[in-house]
Design an enzyme around this catalytic site. Sequence first.
Site, PDB file in Angstrom:
ATOM      1  N   GLU A   1       0.806  -1.316   0.280  1.00  0.00           N
ATOM      2  CA  GLU A   1      -0.046  -0.106  -0.074  1.00  0.00           C
ATOM      3  C   GLU A   1       0.565   1.197  -0.092  1.00  0.00           C
ATOM      4  O   GLU A   1      -0.089   1.884  -0.844  1.00  0.00           O
ATOM      5  CB  GLU A   1      -0.936  -0.387   1.481  1.00  0.00           C
ATOM      6  CG  GLU A   1      -1.663   0.980   1.007  1.00  0.00           C
ATOM      7  CD  GLU A   1      -2.924   1.526  -0.092  1.00  0.00           C
ATOM      8  OE1 GLU A   1      -2.962   2.193  -0.324  1.00  0.00           O
ATOM      9  OE2 GLU A   1      -3.563   0.368  -0.211  1.00  0.00           O
TER      10      GLU A   1
ATOM     11  N   ASP B   1       1.848   3.881  -3.112  1.00  0.00           N
ATOM     12  CA  ASP B   1       0.694   5.538  -2.547  1.00  0.00           C
ATOM     13  C   ASP B   1       2.322   6.508  -3.057  1.00  0.00           C
ATOM     14  O   ASP B   1       1.930   7.535  -3.959  1.00  0.00           O
ATOM     15  CB  ASP B   1       0.511   5.466  -0.853  1.00  0.00           C
ATOM     16  CG  ASP B   1      -1.000   5.006  -1.044  1.00  0.00           C
ATOM     17  OD1 ASP B   1      -1.548   5.062  -1.587  1.00  0.00           O
ATOM     18  OD2 ASP B   1      -1.415   5.030   0.332  1.00  0.00           O
TER      19      ASP B   1
ATOM     20  N   SER C   1      -7.049   2.408  -3.701  1.00  0.00           N
ATOM     21  CA  SER C   1      -5.771   2.810  -3.138  1.00  0.00           C
ATOM     22  C   SER C   1      -4.884   3.877  -4.716  1.00  0.00           C
ATOM     23  O   SER C   1      -4.310   4.350  -4.106  1.00  0.00           O
ATOM     24  CB  SER C   1      -4.822   1.468  -2.619  1.00  0.00           C
ATOM     25  OG  SER C   1      -5.411   1.720  -1.072  1.00  0.00           O
TER      26      SER C   1
END
Length: 592
Positions: A298, A302, A509
């Site tokens: 994750e 990002d 995400s």
Amino acid sequence: MLWLSLLTAASALRVVVATPIAKFGDFAVKHAWAESPQGWELHSDAPADHILSLRIGLKQSRIEELKAHLLEVSDPFHSRYGQHLSKEEVEDFVKPRPESVELVESWLIAHGIDPESAITRSPAGDWLNLRVPVSLVEKMLDTKYNVFRHRESENLVVRTMSYSLPRELHDHVQVITPTTMFGGLRGMKKTSFLNPKPAPESLIEGTPFAGQAGQAVPTSCNNAVTTSCLQALYGTTNYVPTATANNSIGIAGYLEEFANAADLQTFLKKFRPAAAGATFPVVEINGGLNTQSDPGVEANLDIQTTVGLTFPTPNTYFSTGGSPPFIADSNTPTDTNEPYDQWVAFILAQTHIPGVISTSYGDDEQTVPLDFAESVCNSFAQVGARGTSLLFSSGDDGVGAGNCLTNDGTNKKLFQPNFPASCPFVTTVGGTTKVNPEVAVSFSGGGFSRVFAQPSYQASAVKTFLTALGKTNAGLFNTTGRAYPDVAAQGNNFQIVVGGSIESVGGTSASCPTVSSVIALLNDFRLSNGKSTLGFLNPLLYANPSALNDITSGSNPGCGTNGFTARAGWDPVTGLGSPNFPKLQTVALAAP
């Protein structure tokens, strides 16, 4: 040993002469669960001497005035558009009334707690922080704390199924944590997942290619989304940021996730060579980690997305703790904090904060206590009033995962909205896939809040959708609730680097940092033209839907249904559509 040595009550607090407790003996329930939140089960009694880091949120004296201010400075048709508040001005709006402070302090003194020595306060004075043993908190809140176990992760937390306050405090106290909020720990979900296998090397385009929004994008982007794909698809390829001294973007990370610096360099060399060597600072909050070992998918997704799209704009990664073991404090062997609460409190205490912040985490709205949800959402309004755009992913479960039964004891089947996606003061990002044209990705979270009312800025767009929807899914969602997502972007087959190897990742995400990056570039454009940052985005976006690429096909099934279907105009799958940077530049420049 499960429980480490704990401070005693005497060492945690300085005992003072108490006001008679009987004065505060008439209790009324503040919040209660009908059953353990999904994923959690009772493990054992909480040790009486276990120390809780208690946070008491006082009612904010002028929070409704602050919300009104936020809507004015975010409305492109209002004369005050862009006139954001300073840190001190926001704090003046939210400081508690003197009588609230006096009454709560009297209550604490009644329990032997000295407000002067045992409490630290937020800059506005609306949050009181103290360390208290379980035995005393149970008396203060007329409750029983237990240790709960998360079935999937097997982590342990100390929580209660309900808590009460003396009736005379209800009008003065907004929320107390940790109490009934479970989802901010391992129950909190990151909205990304690894695809079964990376895209073939032949499909991965490493060299940037030209492109403008609305023009054809290489078909390879159907199966392997790279920085170049996103630049071409959303029209940012030829934009070079210039206001880098005043502009920045932030990424909020939780659950022991942190971005790996070496993986970023590998990614940039492959997918954004011009940005090779770019770095980012890590701000550790509430025991957040940054060991640079075992990099998080994750977190890497990002930071690689935002640095790749916004270079040379400064990026900052906020690593927020809140998952056992709570390394920062040996006296608290299990976690006692809710990350959203801790993160936003830290942000609001800073003099300077990024102009846009991306967050790719969320909870099922029904797992978040109302008092906690309202408190956090009000804090997000404060951040927006200071000129920062907060973006959250909409979730990866369509209209809801699993059996979608309510947790209020009725076990009624309803669509399950997400929080903070459902907060009306954030911009929520859904997912798309494919190119020429984009379509909604099936997992794109979307729906209608059962907690927050539908804000005026989206009322017309939502009414149009509901009229066209007719009786489809009638009774499964709240037609008058805050509707989301607001916008969307690519959310599948992102090519990122994890542990030195290319992985293919999906989830909203990916969508959230993509849109956040476009907003960061728009902030750069406005700042370079002598204007303010955009701040809270939604009123501007809903007033200018033609500045986004409308997505008109695809759906987000869930709860045993086909969910909602994308259509012309706003819909609860892709919102108003995906970014069109050149058109958004025109809108941004036209706004005061």
